[in-house]
Design a protein around this motif. Structure first.
Motif, PDB file in Angstrom:
ATOM      1  N   LYS A   1      50.626  40.525  31.837  1.00 28.35           N
ATOM      2  CA  LYS A   1      51.281  39.230  31.999  1.00 28.35           C
ATOM      3  C   LYS A   1      51.765  38.956  33.411  1.00 28.35           C
ATOM      4  O   LYS A   1      51.684  37.829  33.902  1.00 28.35           O
ATOM      5  CB  LYS A   1      52.480  39.129  31.032  1.00 28.35           C
ATOM      6  CG  LYS A   1      52.089  38.969  29.568  1.00 28.35           C
ATOM      7  CD  LYS A   1      53.339  38.852  28.716  1.00 28.35           C
ATOM      8  CE  LYS A   1      52.995  38.660  27.247  1.00 28.35           C
ATOM      9  NZ  LYS A   1      54.216  38.585  26.401  1.00 28.35           N
TER      10      LYS A   1
ATOM     11  N   GLU B   1      44.045  41.532  36.543  1.00 23.95           N
ATOM     12  CA  GLU B   1      44.090  40.108  36.193  1.00 23.95           C
ATOM     13  C   GLU B   1      45.419  39.763  35.529  1.00 23.95           C
ATOM     14  O   GLU B   1      45.986  40.586  34.810  1.00 23.95           O
ATOM     15  CB  GLU B   1      42.955  39.752  35.211  1.00 23.95           C
ATOM     16  CG  GLU B   1      41.589  40.339  35.528  1.00 23.95           C
ATOM     17  CD  GLU B   1      40.865  39.602  36.651  1.00 23.95           C
ATOM     18  OE1 GLU B   1      41.485  38.735  37.296  1.00 23.95           O
ATOM     19  OE2 GLU B   1      39.685  39.907  36.888  1.00 23.95           O
ATOM     20  N   THR B   2      45.891  38.541  35.761  1.00 24.98           N
ATOM     21  CA  THR B   2      47.107  38.081  35.082  1.00 24.98           C
ATOM     22  C   THR B   2      46.819  36.984  34.074  1.00 24.98           C
ATOM     23  O   THR B   2      47.736  36.450  33.458  1.00 24.98           O
ATOM     24  CB  THR B   2      48.143  37.569  36.104  1.00 24.98           C
ATOM     25  OG1 THR B   2      47.541  36.557  36.906  1.00 24.98           O
ATOM     26  CG2 THR B   2      48.666  38.697  36.974  1.00 24.98           C
ATOM     27  N   SER B   3      45.544  36.642  33.884  1.00 23.84           N
ATOM     28  CA  SER B   3      45.183  35.577  32.939  1.00 23.84           C
ATOM     29  C   SER B   3      44.011  36.005  32.062  1.00 23.84           C
ATOM     30  O   SER B   3      43.022  36.566  32.559  1.00 23.84           O
ATOM     31  CB  SER B   3      44.811  34.305  33.690  1.00 23.84           C
ATOM     32  OG  SER B   3      44.284  33.326  32.794  1.00 23.84           O
TER      33      SER B   3
ATOM     34  N   GLN C   1      41.958  34.078  30.897  1.00 25.14           N
ATOM     35  CA  GLN C   1      40.826  33.228  31.277  1.00 25.14           C
ATOM     36  C   GLN C   1      39.802  33.995  32.127  1.00 25.14           C
ATOM     37  O   GLN C   1      38.613  33.671  32.109  1.00 25.14           O
ATOM     38  CB  GLN C   1      41.318  32.000  32.054  1.00 25.14           C
ATOM     39  CG  GLN C   1      42.172  31.034  31.244  1.00 25.14           C
ATOM     40  CD  GLN C   1      41.363  30.271  30.195  1.00 25.14           C
ATOM     41  OE1 GLN C   1      40.151  30.138  30.312  1.00 25.14           O
ATOM     42  NE2 GLN C   1      42.045  29.771  29.168  1.00 25.14           N
ATOM     43  N   ASN C   2      40.274  35.015  32.838  1.00 21.97           N
ATOM     44  CA  ASN C   2      39.382  35.789  33.698  1.00 21.97           C
ATOM     45  C   ASN C   2      38.475  36.742  32.925  1.00 21.97           C
ATOM     46  O   ASN C   2      37.671  37.459  33.530  1.00 21.97           O
ATOM     47  CB  ASN C   2      40.207  36.573  34.726  1.00 21.97           C
ATOM     48  CG  ASN C   2      40.931  35.655  35.697  1.00 21.97           C
ATOM     49  OD1 ASN C   2      40.426  34.597  36.058  1.00 21.97           O
ATOM     50  ND2 ASN C   2      42.119  36.041  36.106  1.00 21.97           N
TER      51      ASN C   2
ATOM     52  N   GLN D   1      43.911  33.186  21.540  1.00 22.40           N
ATOM     53  CA  GLN D   1      43.591  32.749  22.897  1.00 22.40           C
ATOM     54  C   GLN D   1      42.198  33.219  23.322  1.00 22.40           C
ATOM     55  O   GLN D   1      41.419  32.449  23.884  1.00 22.40           O
ATOM     56  CB  GLN D   1      44.642  33.284  23.876  1.00 22.40           C
ATOM     57  CG  GLN D   1      46.019  32.632  23.724  1.00 22.40           C
ATOM     58  CD  GLN D   1      46.996  33.146  24.767  1.00 22.40           C
ATOM     59  OE1 GLN D   1      46.668  33.237  25.946  1.00 22.40           O
ATOM     60  NE2 GLN D   1      48.202  33.473  24.345  1.00 22.40           N
TER      61      GLN D   1
END
Length: 291
Positions: A34, A74-76, A78-79, A103
């Motif tokens: 996160k 990564e922090t998302s 989406q990646n 998600q």
């Protein structure tokens, strides 16, 4: 289809270990957490793990660099859009895992496999958060994932043969571990058996039958365990052991799964094992037990 790009959700102890193991095998890994702070902490722990291997002459400095270069922080979520396999490793909280699955369902390609490293939760229930429940499967690595050669593969009610076969092939042929198929049941095989052993060791300690050191020495030397049950609990995380026992107690309703009160007290005191530096034994920052 071979999985070459893997997503790992959660950069805790298990997430770090799985990411390191996959990167060592030459795979591209996208490790999601996160916050940048938690990712930085995970990166430092990964570097420390690889440095310990260099000290033991297990790898070279060049191999360390290659491994780290394969792990993308990564922090998302989406990646993870281009990943063919995503392994979720967050804490054993059903609602949190369901939200991650919801998600990911809107991010991943339809034919991507969505795996959970859960040790106690229902894969069928987790799959209910996906529009494609047939692609959801359990992939339970035993700690430490870098060294333990077995992976439990758990089919949910709707897991397809294609998903199972692709996952089994990946485990057996790409990461060179032994995949064992387990039917859905709280705790599966490894967690169910080891937590009972740990819980009984705690009862021995509560009853004053033997000291922590002598309990662990008796089991490690008598049965050739690498670590005794109390040090195992420290390495798994006492909070994780407690959560597993509590869920199995709720699901099965049998007293043998009721967590030791001593375990509850340790967790309430923040003595969680290696992650806090103290549990039943004390540990340095690299996770080595202090005498």
């Amino acid at each position: 289809m071979t999985f070459r790009s893997i997503g790992v959700v959660g950069a805790g102890t298990m997430g770090q270990g799985i990411a390191e193991m996959l990167a060592v095998k030459g795979l591209d890994v996208h490790l999601v957490e996160k916050t940048p702070e938690k990712l930085q902490q995970a990166k430092e722990m990964l570097e420390a793990s690889l440095d310990r291997q260099i000290e033991r002459w297990a790898i070279t400095a060049a191999e360390k660099k290659l491994t780290l270069n394969r792990i993308h922080m990564e922090t998302s979520l989406q990646n993870l859009a281009d990943c063919e396999l995503v392994i979720e490793t967050i804490s054993e909280d059903l609602d949190s895992k369901l939200e991650v699955f919801r998600q990911l369902d809107g991010i991943l390609a339809k034919d991507a496999v969505l795996a959970s490293n859960t040790s106690t939760l229902s894969l069928t229930e987790l799959a209910g958060a996906s529009r494609y429940p047939e692609r959801v499967i359990g992939m339970h690595f035993v700690y430490p994932a870098i060294r333990i050669e077995v992976v439990e593969i758990i089919r949910g009610l709707q897991t397809s043969d294609d998903t199972f076969n692709r996952t089994k092939s990946f485990i057996d042929n790409v990461i060179d571990k032994q995949g064992v198929m387990v039917y859905e049941s709280p705790g599966f095989v490894t967690t169910r058996l080891i937590c009972l052993l740990i819980n009984e060791a705690l009862h021995l300690l509560e009853e004053g039958v033997a000291s922590p050191e002598d309990i662990d020495t008796a089991m490690s030397m008598g049965y050739q365990f690498e670590h005794g049950p109390l040090e195992m609990a420290d390495r798994f995380g006492l909070d994780s052991v407690l959560a597993a026992l509590e869920r199995m107690f709720r699901e099965y309703g049998e007293l043998k799964y009721r967590p030791s009160f001593l375990l509850k007290k340790k967790v309430r005191a923040g003595q969680l094992g290696i992650k806090s530096g103290i549990g039943f034994f004390s540990y340095d920052k690299d996770g080595e037990r202090l005498s």
